[in-house]
Design an enzyme around this catalytic site. Structure first.
Site, short mmCIF file in Angstrom:
data_model
loop_
_atom_site.label_atom_id
_atom_site.label_comp_id
_atom_site.label_asym_id
_atom_site.label_seq_id
_atom_site.Cartn_x
_atom_site.Cartn_y
_atom_site.Cartn_z
N TYR A 19 41.67 35.81 40.36
CA TYR A 19 40.48 36.58 40.67
C TYR A 19 39.69 36.92 39.40
CZ TYR A 19 37.26 39.54 43.10
OH TYR A 19 36.10 40.06 43.61
N TRP A 78 37.89 37.65 35.79
CA TRP A 78 37.95 38.84 34.94
C TRP A 78 39.12 38.87 33.97
CZ3 TRP A 78 33.55 41.17 34.71
CH2 TRP A 78 32.74 41.31 35.84
#
Length: 786
Positions: A109, A111
């Site tokens: 995900y 980041w």
């Protein structure tokens, strides 16, 4: 004395040096408003929360029947890298051979790094594609509903509206900015890939000094910077669509809607107006109707609508509004309201989704492409909307709807996760814990002992960005940064590329995955993408070694010409939208054809879903679960800045003075927040900046349950996702609804349990698991995956 080396992060470019056991950080000298999140970085070098050696969960290693039920509570055994990599390779070979790639979920995900090469999401997807593919996820937790509705209404996401309104245009031309959900400065601290200059405070102050007005529609007063003196409309959570409809009703009743614009640039307005004026359901969406729902006064609604029609007005809708039941509706209705004003495409006017949600949105576009690490092609067609992971693991084979498609959840046997922390992003964490007990194997690359690592079977220690070289670059940011290694890897941590390369070697896929390039050779190769574009455009184009020596290069920007919205306004035939009609779709025949009762052909007001309504009487307070100001999501929660904002080691929760008085709550009290899904502890902060009936608890505290195996545990640290509902926004987008939930609050009785999540892990004595005993015997599938 060592020199400072350039580096970058999602919250800012900086330089750093490691000396005498201390990491020193300096913000980029050209950044006018450096982010305080940089203060979390020094802890990376020494925190006991870091993972220092590969580790394997005891029950999985022994292959005991039903061992998956102990995930999150089991002991771990530390192994050597060769032992751990052999185990991973053997398990991947087994699952791909026995069940095929459609039984593997590739979780990641973003980041995890601002770097263009060591981007965990690209690394894991490339690796799994080399093995034959995997089940993927689509969209994001941040904007899952918007990413589906906007393509139907305006065309491709992140194209029309987010590339048309700049901060410069607001500073020079906007007269009124109406921000539904606000523009909190804390959100503009970050941007995926990095941000070299935080300019939002300067431009907003410049617009304010010129005379621009700002209206904040939010239950939280600080969702807009105080310096611009915004008018605060403390709306009841989840009722923005009702307010927008009330404003639209005033425009029609006063004849102030722009029929010429609607006729030329939109389709379907007539049917929407019939709904607005009650010709369809007998209910006029008047200011009186809206006021009853949203809690904003009738006169305030009327005056705001008139002001919007008489000024150069920009309407913005935040990420937060669409992370709720029927989250597609506020995004869509904001577009319709802007279309009715007829200002889309004008300088400083119109509509912008999520302006202020990320630091680089609203900046000028880059004129050259950025380096991209190829993920190859995934041959597996199966996917899920990202927020439906628990549904997938708990209900293999069950049907679900998504964006006009009737689909079924795949049967996942192995989850491989690298980059991101699902126990931060996902909702109803007790339900997620149950879901994580279903797969046969969970493999995780992690930098620290988060709850995601503590629920895995094999944990491989990954480096942070500070422990490797990379190229930092982001769309809409003019600086490309040489991200130079600042510290040696902590413990035995390795970067994802090295880990995947060694597994690929064991599986006979080394050359295919690596293309026989080292990490340094990949950086040089990827840099050429941008360098060749610079040469073609007649710009300075240093070679990689020159760039690396300098530490940064400035990239050219496109002119601020109003973007796709201006081109569409100037000539809708020559620059049509990529929608079925080529226009703004106020009514979508496509969406109407899906037959969804929770998302029809035009935007409308939907009451809360039945299960949410049932919570209202038992749990009278709205809990806003927004983004934190002290960290990015859950990253570096163990950092000094993040920990400095905690109270008695726990997350602060804000409550209005009236709600606190009703419950006998004082500032600093440890509170128990609870509902039917679970409970958490947090420290009370009494604040006038929170609407009565509302509490606010930021996401990102590392989840620490009081009962590792309890069906409904309490998070003693203050993670609000123990309370949020794990349901989709609608059948159209299936986005996350984690922004809001219902709770009750009370003072915690007795001595609260200590928070120990940052203390790291203890391991079984290595003598108990000698290398010759490391033989994984796999239990019967039906015993482990009922």
């Amino acid at each position: 004395m060592s020199s400072f080396q350039t580096h970058s992060s999602h919250w800012g470019a900086f330089s750093g040096r490691y000396e005498d056991g201390k990491l020193e950080i300096r913000p980029h000298p050209a950044d006018p408003h450096p982010s305080p999140l940089l203060g979390n970085l020094p802890a990376v070098a020494h925190s006991p929360a870091r993972i220092r050696r590969p580790a394997v969960r005891r029950g999985w290693l022994e292959g005991s029947t039903g061992n998956a039920q102990n995930r999150g509570a089991d002991d771990y055994v530390e192994l050597s890298w060769p032992q751990a990599l052999d185990l991973v390779s053997k398990e991947l070979r087994r699952v791909y051979a026995d069940f095929g790639p459609q039984a593997v979920f590739g979780g990641s995900y973003g980041w995890s790094s601002a770097g263009r090469f060591h981007h965990a999401q690209s690394q894991i997807h490339r690796f799994l594609n080399v093995l034959g593919g995997y089940v993927r996820s689509v969209n994001t937790y941040s904007s899952g509903a918007a990413m589906v509705i906007i393509p139907h209404v305006l065309g491709p996401y992140d194209h029309f509206d987010r590339k048309s309104v700049t901060w410069d245009a607001i500073e020079r031309s906007s007269e009124l900015v109406v921000a539904f959900g606000g523009m909190a400065l804390k959100n503009t601290d970050v941007h995926g890939g990095g941000i070299s200059a935080h300019i939002v405070p300067r431009t907003l102050n410049g617009a304010h000094a010129r005379g621009a007005r700002f209206v904040l529609v939010s239950p939280l007063k600080d969702d807009f910077p105080a310096e611009v003196n915004a008018q605060w409309l403390p709306i009841m959570p989840r009722t923005d669509v009702a307010l927008m409809l009330g404003l639209a009703h005033v425009l029609v009743s006063e004849g102030l809607h722009d029929r010429g614009f609607l006729d030329r640039y939109t389709v379907g307005y007539e049917g929407f107006e019939d709904y607005l004026l009650g010709r369809i359901d007998g209910v006029e969406k008047s200011p009186e109707w809206a006021s009853h729902i949203c809690g904003i006064g009738v006169d305030t609604i009327r005056k705001l609508a008139l002001s919007m029609a008489r000024a150069r007005t920009l309407i913005t809708v935040s990420h937060s509004l669409q992370r709720a039941d029927h989250g597609e509706q506020p995004v869509w209705m904001g577009i319709v309201l802007a279309a009715m004003l007829g200002q889309i495409g004008l300088d400083g006017g119109g509509y912008s989704y999520s302006l202020g949600a990320l630091g680089n949105i609203g900046k000028h576009q880059l004129a050259v492409p950025l380096p991209t690490f190829s993920q190859f092609k995934n041959p597996v067609p199966d996917f899920i909307p990202v927020a439906r992971i628990a549904d997938m693991l708990l209900n293999p084979g069950d049907p679900f709807h998504y964006n006009g498609h009737a689909m079924r959840y795949p049967d996942i046997r192995l989850v491989y996760w690298a980059g991101g922390n699902p126990f931060h992003h996902h909702q109803d964490l007790n339900r997620l814990r149950a879901a994580f007990r279903r797969p046969e194997t969970i493999i995780v690359h992690e930098t620290a002992w988060t709850s995601s690592a503590r629920h895995a079977d094999i944990v491989l220690p990954a480096t942070t960005t500070l422990e490797r070289d990379d190229i930092g670059a982001a769309d809409r940011d003019p600086l490309m940064i040489a991200m130079k290694k600042l510290i040696e890897p902590v413990g035995e941590a390795r970067d994802d590329y090295e880990i995947f390369s060694e597994i690929a070697r064991r599986l006979g896929k080394f050359e295919e995955f690596t293309e026989n390039r080292t990490s340094r050779e990949w950086l040089t190769f990827l840099f050429e993408t941008t360098r060749k574009a610079l040469i073609a455009g007649g710009h300075e184009a240093p070679d990689f070694e020159t760039f690396w020596e300098r530490g940064e290069i400035r990239l050219p920007l496109k002119p601020d010409d109003g973007g796709p919205a201006r081109a569409f306004r100037d000539d809708p035939l020559a620059s049509p939208l990529q929608t079925p009609s080529g226009k703004i779709e106020i009514f979508s025949e496509t969406i109407e054809s899906f037959g969804y009762d929770d998302c029809r052909g035009h935007p409308r007001w939907y009451p809360a879903k039945v299960e949410a309504e049932a919570d209202e009487s038992r749990y009278p307070l709205h809990l806003v679960c927004n983004q934190p100001h002290q960290r990015l999501h859950s990253q570096l929660d163990y950092g000094d800045f993040s920990r400095s904002t905690k109270i008695k080691g726990r997350e602060p929760v804000r409550i209005s003075p009236a709600d606190a008085a009703e419950r006998g709550i004082a500032h600093g009290d440890i509170l128990r927040l609870f509902n039917a899904r679970g409970s958490c502890l947090a420290a009370a902060v009494i604040s006038e900046d929170v609407r009565k009936g509302v509490m606010q608890l930021a996401t990102g505290a590392w989840f620490e349950p009081d009962g590792p195996t309890a069906e409904k545990s309490m998070c003693i640290h203050g993670n609000p996702n123990i309370l949020t509902r794990d349901v989709g926004t609608s059948q159209l987008a299936q986005g996350s609804t984690g922004q809001l939930t219902r709770v009750e609050a009370e003072r915690f009785a007795g001595e609260p349990p200590p928070v120990r999540i940052f203390e790291g892990m203890t391991f079984l004595d290595q003598a108990e698991k000698s290398p010759e005993k490391l033989i994984r015997t796999h239990p019967e599938t039906e015993q482990n995956n009922p």
